[in-house]
Design a protein around this motif. Structure first.
Motif, PDB file in Angstrom:
ATOM      1  N   GLN A  58       0.787  -1.260  -0.253  1.00 29.23           N
ATOM      2  CA  GLN A  58       0.175   0.144   0.107  1.00 29.23           C
ATOM      3  C   GLN A  58       0.901   1.366   0.256  1.00 29.23           C
ATOM      4  O   GLN A  58       1.276   1.197   0.761  1.00 29.23           O
ATOM      5  N   LEU A  59       0.567   2.477  -0.944  1.00 32.60           N
ATOM      6  CA  LEU A  59       1.313   3.606  -0.658  1.00 32.60           C
ATOM      7  C   LEU A  59      -0.057   4.958  -0.307  1.00 32.60           C
ATOM      8  O   LEU A  59      -1.263   4.166  -1.133  1.00 32.60           O
ATOM      9  N   THR A  60       0.236   5.236   0.517  1.00 35.18           N
ATOM     10  CA  THR A  60      -0.231   6.769   0.556  1.00 35.18           C
ATOM     11  C   THR A  60       0.162   8.070   0.336  1.00 35.18           C
ATOM     12  O   THR A  60       1.239   7.869   1.573  1.00 35.18           O
ATOM     13  N   TRP A  61      -0.238   8.996   0.083  1.00 37.51           N
ATOM     14  CA  TRP A  61       0.059  10.597   0.011  1.00 37.51           C
ATOM     15  C   TRP A  61      -0.864  11.169   0.282  1.00 37.51           C
ATOM     16  O   TRP A  61      -1.777  11.442   0.043  1.00 37.51           O
ATOM     17  N   GLN A  62      -1.071  12.040   1.602  1.00 36.90           N
ATOM     18  CA  GLN A  62      -2.559  12.397   2.378  1.00 36.90           C
ATOM     19  C   GLN A  62      -0.958  14.112   2.669  1.00 36.90           C
ATOM     20  O   GLN A  62      -0.021  14.008   2.748  1.00 36.90           O
ATOM     21  N   ASN A  63      -1.732  15.244   1.708  1.00 35.53           N
ATOM     22  CA  ASN A  63      -1.492  16.204   2.073  1.00 35.53           C
ATOM     23  C   ASN A  63      -2.259  17.137   2.670  1.00 35.53           C
ATOM     24  O   ASN A  63      -3.964  17.095   2.777  1.00 35.53           O
ATOM     25  N   ASN A  64      -2.060  17.711   4.408  1.00 38.23           N
ATOM     26  CA  ASN A  64      -2.957  18.503   4.590  1.00 38.23           C
ATOM     27  C   ASN A  64      -2.645  20.337   5.072  1.00 38.23           C
ATOM     28  O   ASN A  64      -1.523  20.772   4.974  1.00 38.23           O
ATOM     29  N   PHE A  65      -3.576  21.243   4.827  1.00 41.30           N
ATOM     30  CA  PHE A  65      -3.371  22.829   4.791  1.00 41.30           C
ATOM     31  C   PHE A  65      -4.214  23.585   6.159  1.00 41.30           C
ATOM     32  O   PHE A  65      -5.723  22.577   6.051  1.00 41.30           O
ATOM     33  N   LYS A  66      -3.352  24.179   6.024  1.00 42.94           N
ATOM     34  CA  LYS A  66      -4.299  24.729   6.908  1.00 42.94           C
ATOM     35  C   LYS A  66      -4.997  26.215   6.301  1.00 42.94           C
ATOM     36  O   LYS A  66      -4.246  26.683   5.503  1.00 42.94           O
ATOM     37  N   LEU A  67      -6.103  26.194   6.491  1.00 39.76           N
ATOM     38  CA  LEU A  67      -6.817  27.875   6.263  1.00 39.76           C
ATOM     39  C   LEU A  67      -7.358  27.951   7.407  1.00 39.76           C
ATOM     40  O   LEU A  67      -7.027  28.133   8.766  1.00 39.76           O
ATOM     41  N   SER A  68      -7.932  29.332   7.275  1.00 38.33           N
ATOM     42  CA  SER A  68      -8.390  30.249   8.036  1.00 38.33           C
ATOM     43  C   SER A  68      -9.937  29.906   8.550  1.00 38.33           C
ATOM     44  O   SER A  68     -11.171  29.577   7.192  1.00 38.33           O
ATOM     45  N   GLY A  70      -9.754  26.255   9.960  1.00 38.07           N
ATOM     46  CA  GLY A  70     -10.105  25.315   9.327  1.00 38.07           C
ATOM     47  C   GLY A  70      -8.706  24.630   8.349  1.00 38.07           C
ATOM     48  O   GLY A  70      -7.946  25.413   8.654  1.00 38.07           O
ATOM     49  N   SER A  71      -9.015  23.261   8.133  1.00 38.29           N
ATOM     50  CA  SER A  71      -8.211  23.042   7.487  1.00 38.29           C
ATOM     51  C   SER A  71      -8.729  21.841   6.493  1.00 38.29           C
ATOM     52  O   SER A  71      -9.981  21.503   6.569  1.00 38.29           O
ATOM     53  N   LEU A  72      -8.094  21.683   5.187  1.00 38.27           N
ATOM     54  CA  LEU A  72      -8.327  20.762   4.027  1.00 38.27           C
ATOM     55  C   LEU A  72      -7.256  19.504   3.854  1.00 38.27           C
ATOM     56  O   LEU A  72      -5.641  20.435   4.548  1.00 38.27           O
ATOM     57  N   ILE A  73      -7.709  18.477   3.662  1.00 38.85           N
ATOM     58  CA  ILE A  73      -6.727  17.233   3.403  1.00 38.85           C
ATOM     59  C   ILE A  73      -6.953  17.176   2.130  1.00 38.85           C
ATOM     60  O   ILE A  73      -8.130  16.735   1.584  1.00 38.85           O
ATOM     61  N   ALA A  74      -6.111  16.629   1.704  1.00 35.80           N
ATOM     62  CA  ALA A  74      -6.397  15.714   0.062  1.00 35.80           C
ATOM     63  C   ALA A  74      -5.118  14.925   0.015  1.00 35.80           C
ATOM     64  O   ALA A  74      -4.022  15.078   0.308  1.00 35.80           O
ATOM     65  N   GLY A  75      -5.790  14.425  -0.851  1.00 40.52           N
ATOM     66  CA  GLY A  75      -4.208  12.388  -0.702  1.00 40.52           C
ATOM     67  C   GLY A  75      -4.916  11.749  -1.855  1.00 40.52           C
ATOM     68  O   GLY A  75      -5.571  11.868  -2.834  1.00 40.52           O
ATOM     69  N   PHE A  76      -3.665  10.859  -2.280  1.00 35.46           N
ATOM     70  CA  PHE A  76      -4.293   9.277  -3.204  1.00 35.46           C
ATOM     71  C   PHE A  76      -3.649   8.521  -2.379  1.00 35.46           C
ATOM     72  O   PHE A  76      -2.939   8.179  -1.985  1.00 35.46           O
ATOM     73  N   GLU A  77      -4.045   6.909  -2.418  1.00 34.40           N
ATOM     74  CA  GLU A  77      -3.770   5.787  -2.274  1.00 34.40           C
ATOM     75  C   GLU A  77      -3.479   4.591  -2.935  1.00 34.40           C
ATOM     76  O   GLU A  77      -4.309   4.790  -3.774  1.00 34.40           O
ATOM     77  N   TYR A  78      -3.209   3.590  -2.514  1.00 30.82           N
ATOM     78  CA  TYR A  78      -2.684   2.767  -4.074  1.00 30.82           C
ATOM     79  C   TYR A  78      -3.059   1.734  -3.006  1.00 30.82           C
ATOM     80  O   TYR A  78      -1.935   1.214  -2.117  1.00 30.82           O
ATOM     81  N   LEU A  79      -3.378  -0.142  -3.876  1.00 33.56           N
ATOM     82  CA  LEU A  79      -3.352  -0.941  -2.636  1.00 33.56           C
ATOM     83  C   LEU A  79      -3.429  -1.858  -3.666  1.00 33.56           C
ATOM     84  O   LEU A  79      -4.473  -1.482  -4.535  1.00 33.56           O
ATOM     85  N   ASP A  80      -2.585  -2.901  -2.903  1.00 39.00           N
ATOM     86  CA  ASP A  80      -2.826  -4.480  -4.076  1.00 39.00           C
ATOM     87  C   ASP A  80      -2.687  -5.213  -3.424  1.00 39.00           C
ATOM     88  O   ASP A  80      -1.949  -5.628  -2.660  1.00 39.00           O
ATOM     89  N   GLN A  81      -3.942  -6.055  -4.091  1.00 38.28           N
ATOM     90  CA  GLN A  81      -4.301  -7.388  -2.716  1.00 38.28           C
ATOM     91  C   GLN A  81      -4.155  -8.344  -3.884  1.00 38.28           C
ATOM     92  O   GLN A  81      -4.820  -9.003  -4.485  1.00 38.28           O
ATOM     93  N   LYS A  82      -3.003  -9.231  -3.384  1.00 38.97           N
ATOM     94  CA  LYS A  82      -2.096 -10.532  -4.227  1.00 38.97           C
ATOM     95  C   LYS A  82      -3.152 -11.815  -3.311  1.00 38.97           C
ATOM     96  O   LYS A  82      -2.682 -11.391  -1.977  1.00 38.97           O
TER      97      LYS A  82
END
Length: 273
Positions: A58-68, A70-82
């Motif tokens: 599994q690969l996760t890239w998560q980004n957190n941004f501070k806003l006036s 509040g806060s914003l979160i955005a990201g990407f995930e990849y999961l391979d099941q074998k």
């Protein structure tokens, strides 16, 4: 167990590995990159020998941004099941590519949360889910809140293909949920009252065959689980207490029958020191 003449043993090893880096790229932008690997190895000896090897990188890239406000979160995930096994499966691999985003904010007595997620499942196609929540604080002790959301759940490889106990025609679950509640807090005491209503399409449940006494998964076309919850946590003279009780009505919406293996009442209580 196959009887006194065999020695049936199931040896299972679970392992998980993770490596991550967390970086404060700017004053308002924090980035998290995580690489992980999960393994589930089973070796069965006795009357029905076999092995199962499940690997999930599994690969996760998560980004957190501070806003006036509040806060914003955005990201990407990849999961391979074998899956590798001496038991034949019609499919032994699938991958899920996901993107997600969310916002949490507070403005005076108002609080809000928005989430959205898209999963591109190589076996079951593209699925988008999300939720929205709102809360209003009447005073320092009392807060009202409400939320609504959607969800998606894919059947497992065992649900679909395990010989004798599977259903290759299973469809994924889709659900819509609604919730309203009140939170009461006073010092070290918190009380929560919630009403919930979950409506599920193609609910995956185990059904028993009265002749062979085997269980196979099937879809319930339409199901509804609604009810109320009350929970409490607090501290008394050095003791920490937790209590929870749920009353619910889990039914097949088409027949009105109670859903299998779902209690109408359940709860828990614990005290720690």
């Amino acid at each position: 167990d196959s009887g006194p003449s065999t020695d049936d043993i199931n040896r299972q090893t679970l392992s998980a590995f993770s490596l991550y880096t967390r970086n404060q790229l700017t004053e308002k932008w924090q980035s998290l990159l995580r690489i992980g690997l999960g393994r589930d190895n089973q070796d069965i000896s006795g009357a029905f020998p076999g092995f199962f090897r499940t690997t999930q990188p599994q690969l996760t890239w998560q980004n957190n941004f501070k806003l006036s406000g509040g806060s914003l979160i955005a990201g990407f995930e990849y999961l391979d099941q074998k899956l590798a096994s001496n038991t034949p499966y019609n499919a032994t691999q699938r991958d899920i590519r996901s993107v997600f985003g969310g916002y949490v904010g507070e403005f005076g007595p108002h609080g809000m949360q928005l989430n959205v997620r898209n999963d591109d499942n190589s076996q079951f196609g593209n699925q988008t889910t999300g939720s929205v929540g709102y809360g209003y604080r009447l005073n320092p002790y009392l807060r009202l809140r409400a939320s609504a959301g959607t969800a998606f759940k894919a059947p497992t490889f065992n649900d679909l293909y395990f010989p004798g106990f599977s259903n290759p025609n299973l469809q994924p679950e889709h659900s819509r949920s609604y919730e309203a509640g009140v939170d009461v807090s006073a010092g070290e005491h918190q009380l929560r009252l919630i009403y919930f209503d979950n409506r599920i399409t193609d609910l995956i449940t185990l059904v028993s065959d009265p002749t062979t006494f085997t269980f196979t998964p099937e879809n319930v076309n339409e199901a509804r689980i609604n009810g109320g919850e009350i929970s409490y946590q607090g501290s008394f003279a050095g003791f920490w207490a937790n209590a929870h009780f749920t009353m619910q009505n889990p039914v097949n919406s088409l027949t009105g029958q109670l859903l299998q293996r779902r209690a109408k009442h359940f709860g828990s209580f614990s005290v720690n020191r």
